[in-house]
Scaffold this motif. Structure first.
Motif, PDB file in Angstrom:
ATOM      1  N   GLU A 173       0.705  -1.290   0.044  1.00 37.49           N
ATOM      2  CA  GLU A 173       0.116  -0.084   0.067  1.00 37.49           C
ATOM      3  C   GLU A 173       0.765   1.381   0.124  1.00 37.49           C
ATOM      4  O   GLU A 173       0.502   2.346  -0.673  1.00 37.49           O
ATOM      5  N   ALA A 174       2.062   1.232   0.785  1.00 34.81           N
ATOM      6  CA  ALA A 174       2.755   2.546   0.818  1.00 34.81           C
ATOM      7  C   ALA A 174       3.581   2.557  -0.547  1.00 34.81           C
ATOM      8  O   ALA A 174       3.535   3.923  -0.932  1.00 34.81           O
ATOM      9  N   TRP A 175       3.989   1.524  -0.939  1.00 33.70           N
ATOM     10  CA  TRP A 175       4.622   1.617  -2.209  1.00 33.70           C
ATOM     11  C   TRP A 175       3.791   2.160  -3.470  1.00 33.70           C
ATOM     12  O   TRP A 175       3.911   2.990  -4.522  1.00 33.70           O
ATOM     13  N   ASP A 176       2.473   1.583  -3.284  1.00 30.61           N
ATOM     14  CA  ASP A 176       1.231   2.027  -4.380  1.00 30.61           C
ATOM     15  C   ASP A 176       1.301   3.560  -4.440  1.00 30.61           C
ATOM     16  O   ASP A 176       1.052   4.330  -5.422  1.00 30.61           O
ATOM     17  N   PHE A 177       1.043   3.796  -3.262  1.00 31.01           N
ATOM     18  CA  PHE A 177       0.893   5.478  -3.037  1.00 31.01           C
ATOM     19  C   PHE A 177       2.045   6.386  -3.427  1.00 31.01           C
ATOM     20  O   PHE A 177       1.838   7.232  -4.303  1.00 31.01           O
ATOM     21  N   PHE A 178       3.156   6.033  -2.797  1.00 27.06           N
ATOM     22  CA  PHE A 178       4.394   6.796  -3.151  1.00 27.06           C
ATOM     23  C   PHE A 178       5.066   6.661  -4.856  1.00 27.06           C
ATOM     24  O   PHE A 178       5.587   7.523  -5.330  1.00 27.06           O
ATOM     25  N   SER A 179       4.550   5.826  -5.367  1.00 27.08           N
ATOM     26  CA  SER A 179       4.978   5.496  -6.657  1.00 27.08           C
ATOM     27  C   SER A 179       4.424   6.175  -7.723  1.00 27.08           C
ATOM     28  O   SER A 179       4.234   5.932  -8.939  1.00 27.08           O
ATOM     29  N   ASP A 180       3.079   6.740  -7.469  1.00 32.43           N
ATOM     30  CA  ASP A 180       2.418   7.330  -8.263  1.00 32.43           C
ATOM     31  C   ASP A 180       2.695   8.809  -8.168  1.00 32.43           C
ATOM     32  O   ASP A 180       2.183   9.640  -7.161  1.00 32.43           O
ATOM     33  N   PRO A 181       3.197   9.404  -9.049  1.00 30.91           N
ATOM     34  CA  PRO A 181       3.467  10.842  -9.119  1.00 30.91           C
ATOM     35  C   PRO A 181       2.338  11.829  -8.784  1.00 30.91           C
ATOM     36  O   PRO A 181       2.461  12.737  -8.264  1.00 30.91           O
ATOM     37  N   LYS A 182       1.085  11.425  -9.222  1.00 35.75           N
ATOM     38  CA  LYS A 182      -0.005  12.221  -9.139  1.00 35.75           C
ATOM     39  C   LYS A 182      -0.285  12.490  -7.390  1.00 35.75           C
ATOM     40  O   LYS A 182      -0.937  13.435  -7.006  1.00 35.75           O
ATOM     41  N   ASN A 183       0.365  11.637  -6.647  1.00 30.67           N
ATOM     42  CA  ASN A 183      -0.002  11.865  -5.288  1.00 30.67           C
ATOM     43  C   ASN A 183       0.867  12.715  -4.659  1.00 30.67           C
ATOM     44  O   ASN A 183       0.814  13.080  -3.443  1.00 30.67           O
TER      45      ASN A 183
END
Length: 152
Positions: free
Chosen positions: A16-26
């Motif tokens: 979950e952490a990686w999914d959030f941080f690896s999306d530049p839109k976030n």
């Protein structure tokens, strides 16, 4: 050369952490509204080595500038590095580390940076630049706690 680091534990799994941080839109979500952060290009895909991301920011009232970073290194669910290619710093190298810990994940940011303008840049560091970076990381810490909860 200056450096700043920040560590935070979140009560979520590494996926979950990686999914959030690896999306530049976030990045927009975890940047203070006062900076008027806007991605101009490069956020169409999840992070990958070689990715170029182009932003517009306003770090101080009345100052609008463009910033171009390259995601230079990625090791999925472990770390990624962004480096400034065009922007306000003479040098910017930002490492993001992710570690699974009991009950969640630990995220560590380590930034090495150098200011332009020699002596004048060094004069502005303690009164303008360092406090602004601290404000950004403090905001990020608070926002991540709001989004993912308090680590216990």
């Amino acid at each position: 050369m200056y450096s700043i680091s920040n560590t935070q534990q979140l009560p979520v799994g590494i996926d979950e952490a990686w999914d959030f941080f690896s999306d530049p839109k976030n990045l927009n979500i975890i940047t203070p509204d006062s900076m008027k952060f806007e991605t101009l290009s490069g956020d169409e895909r999840k992070m990958f080595a070689g990715q170029i991301i182009h932003y517009k920011i306003s770090p101080f009232s009345g100052a609008v500038m463009e910033w171009v970073t390259e995601i230079s290194h990625v090791k999925e669910k472990e770390y990624f590095v962004d480096e400034q290619r065009i922007g306000p710093y003479k040098f910017w190298h930002h490492k993001h580390f992710f570690r699974e810990i009991k009950g969640g994940v630990e995220i560590e940011d380590v930034v090495h940076y150098k200011l332009p303008f020699g002596f004048i840049g060094r004069l502005f560091h303690p009164i303008l630049v360092k406090p602004k970076l601290k404000e950004i990381f403090d905001f990020r810490k608070q926002k991540l706690t709001e989004l993912f909860g308090e680590f216990k």
